[in-house]
Scaffold this motif. Sequence first.
Motif, PDB file in Angstrom:
ATOM      1  N   CYS A  97      -2.317  11.999  -5.164  1.00 34.66           N
ATOM      2  CA  CYS A  97      -3.235  12.573  -4.372  1.00 34.66           C
ATOM      3  C   CYS A  97      -4.373  13.005  -5.404  1.00 34.66           C
ATOM      4  CB  CYS A  97      -2.801  13.687  -3.606  1.00 34.66           C
ATOM      5  SG  CYS A  97      -2.016  12.795  -2.059  1.00 34.66           S
ATOM      6  N   SER A  98      -5.504  12.706  -5.511  1.00 31.11           N
ATOM      7  CA  SER A  98      -6.483  13.072  -6.243  1.00 31.11           C
ATOM      8  C   SER A  98      -7.278  14.104  -5.480  1.00 31.11           C
ATOM      9  CB  SER A  98      -7.596  12.112  -6.846  1.00 31.11           C
ATOM     10  OG  SER A  98      -6.630  11.070  -7.501  1.00 31.11           O
ATOM     11  N   CYS A  99      -7.219  15.364  -6.050  1.00 27.85           N
ATOM     12  CA  CYS A  99      -7.960  16.629  -5.320  1.00 27.85           C
ATOM     13  C   CYS A  99      -9.260  16.570  -5.566  1.00 27.85           C
ATOM     14  CB  CYS A  99      -7.341  18.090  -5.681  1.00 27.85           C
ATOM     15  SG  CYS A  99      -5.388  17.786  -5.437  1.00 27.85           S
ATOM     16  N   LEU A 100     -10.277  16.394  -4.831  1.00 29.25           N
ATOM     17  CA  LEU A 100     -11.604  16.466  -4.967  1.00 29.25           C
ATOM     18  C   LEU A 100     -12.181  17.837  -5.345  1.00 29.25           C
ATOM     19  CD1 LEU A 100     -13.013  14.199  -2.119  1.00 29.25           C
ATOM     20  CD2 LEU A 100     -12.528  13.612  -4.461  1.00 29.25           C
ATOM     21  N   GLN A 153      -4.410   7.520  -4.226  1.00 23.57           N
ATOM     22  CA  GLN A 153      -4.670   6.325  -4.969  1.00 23.57           C
ATOM     23  C   GLN A 153      -3.275   5.940  -5.454  1.00 23.57           C
ATOM     24  OE1 GLN A 153      -7.294   8.303  -7.871  1.00 23.57           O
ATOM     25  NE2 GLN A 153      -9.112   7.411  -6.696  1.00 23.57           N
ATOM     26  N   THR A 154      -3.052   4.725  -5.765  1.00 18.36           N
ATOM     27  CA  THR A 154      -1.920   3.994  -6.566  1.00 18.36           C
ATOM     28  C   THR A 154      -2.253   4.055  -8.026  1.00 18.36           C
ATOM     29  OG1 THR A 154      -1.409   2.505  -4.691  1.00 18.36           O
ATOM     30  CG2 THR A 154      -0.513   1.790  -6.527  1.00 18.36           C
ATOM     31  N   VAL A 155      -1.452   4.716  -8.676  1.00 20.50           N
ATOM     32  CA  VAL A 155      -1.706   4.732 -10.198  1.00 20.50           C
ATOM     33  C   VAL A 155      -0.146   4.513 -10.825  1.00 20.50           C
ATOM     34  CG1 VAL A 155      -2.274   6.059 -12.144  1.00 20.50           C
ATOM     35  CG2 VAL A 155      -3.582   6.477  -9.927  1.00 20.50           C
ATOM     36  N   ASP A 201       0.936  -1.257  -0.133  1.00 22.01           N
ATOM     37  CA  ASP A 201      -0.124   0.184   0.037  1.00 22.01           C
ATOM     38  C   ASP A 201       0.910   1.228   0.039  1.00 22.01           C
ATOM     39  OD1 ASP A 201      -1.999   1.774   0.200  1.00 22.01           O
ATOM     40  OD2 ASP A 201      -2.579   1.494   2.299  1.00 22.01           O
ATOM     41  N   LEU A 202       1.102   1.869  -1.266  1.00 19.70           N
ATOM     42  CA  LEU A 202       1.998   2.981  -1.336  1.00 19.70           C
ATOM     43  C   LEU A 202       1.271   4.341  -0.508  1.00 19.70           C
ATOM     44  CD1 LEU A 202       2.967   2.742  -5.102  1.00 19.70           C
ATOM     45  CD2 LEU A 202       4.042   1.855  -2.984  1.00 19.70           C
TER      46      LEU A 202
END
Length: 220
Positions: free
Chosen positions: A124-127, A116-118, A102-103
Motif C-alpha cells: 500500500c502506497s500512502c498518498l 501496488q504489486t512490487v 492480482d495480489l
Amino acid sequence: NDSYIGTYCNISSDVCTVAQPCENGGTCFPNDTLLDGHYCECLTGYKGYNCENNEQACTESKCWHNGTCVPINATIASMNGLNFKCECIEGYDGTYCELGIDLCENITCENRGICQTVAMQWKCSCLDSAYYYGDLCQFKTNKLKIREILSSSFAFIAIGVISVTCGFVVVMDVLKYVFHIDPVECERDNYRKRREAQRRARRPIKPNQTKIALRFQYVS
C-alpha cells in the motif's frame, strides 16, 4: 499349475502378463518378494515405479516466470495432453505460469492508499505519507495527531467564546425588556455627550467680520 490360467491353461498368471503395469516401454519382471509382485526396468528418460514419469518432458524450459517444471504420471498426461506440470511462484498461475495474479484483489488500503504489486508482493502506497503509515496506511503519524489536537482545541475555544457572547446578549435583553433595566444607559449617554463635544471642538471658529458702511450718492 498355478503359474498359468485360462481355458487351456496357456496364459501366464504373473502380474506382468496379466496387468502389464510398466508404462512407456518399460520391461516388467515378476518378483513375488515385492508388494506388487513385480518391478519395472525403465527406458532412458523415464522413472517411477511403473516408469510413469517422463523426465524428458522438462528437458526444455516450458514454464514461464521462473516456474518449475515437474514430470507427471503418464496416465494423467493422457488425460490433459501434457506430460508435465508447472509449479508457479507466488503471483502467477496457469498451465505455463503465464497468468499474473492480482495480489491487490482482496487488499483494501485505508486513508486513500493505493495497492501496488512490487517484487511479487502487494504494497500500500500512502498518498499522504506525512500523515499516515503502516501496511494498510492505517496508522496516523505524530504530525497528524498534533494537528488534530490543535484543531480540536481551537474548536472548543471558539465554541466557548460564542456561548459566552450569546449568554451575555440574552442576559442584557432580559434585563432591558423584562425588568426594564438598561445597564448601559448611562454609559451610552456619556458616550453621546463625548461625541457631541468632540464634534463641536472640531468646528472652525469664524473670525469677526469687519463691517463696511457704503454710501451711495445719486447724481442727476
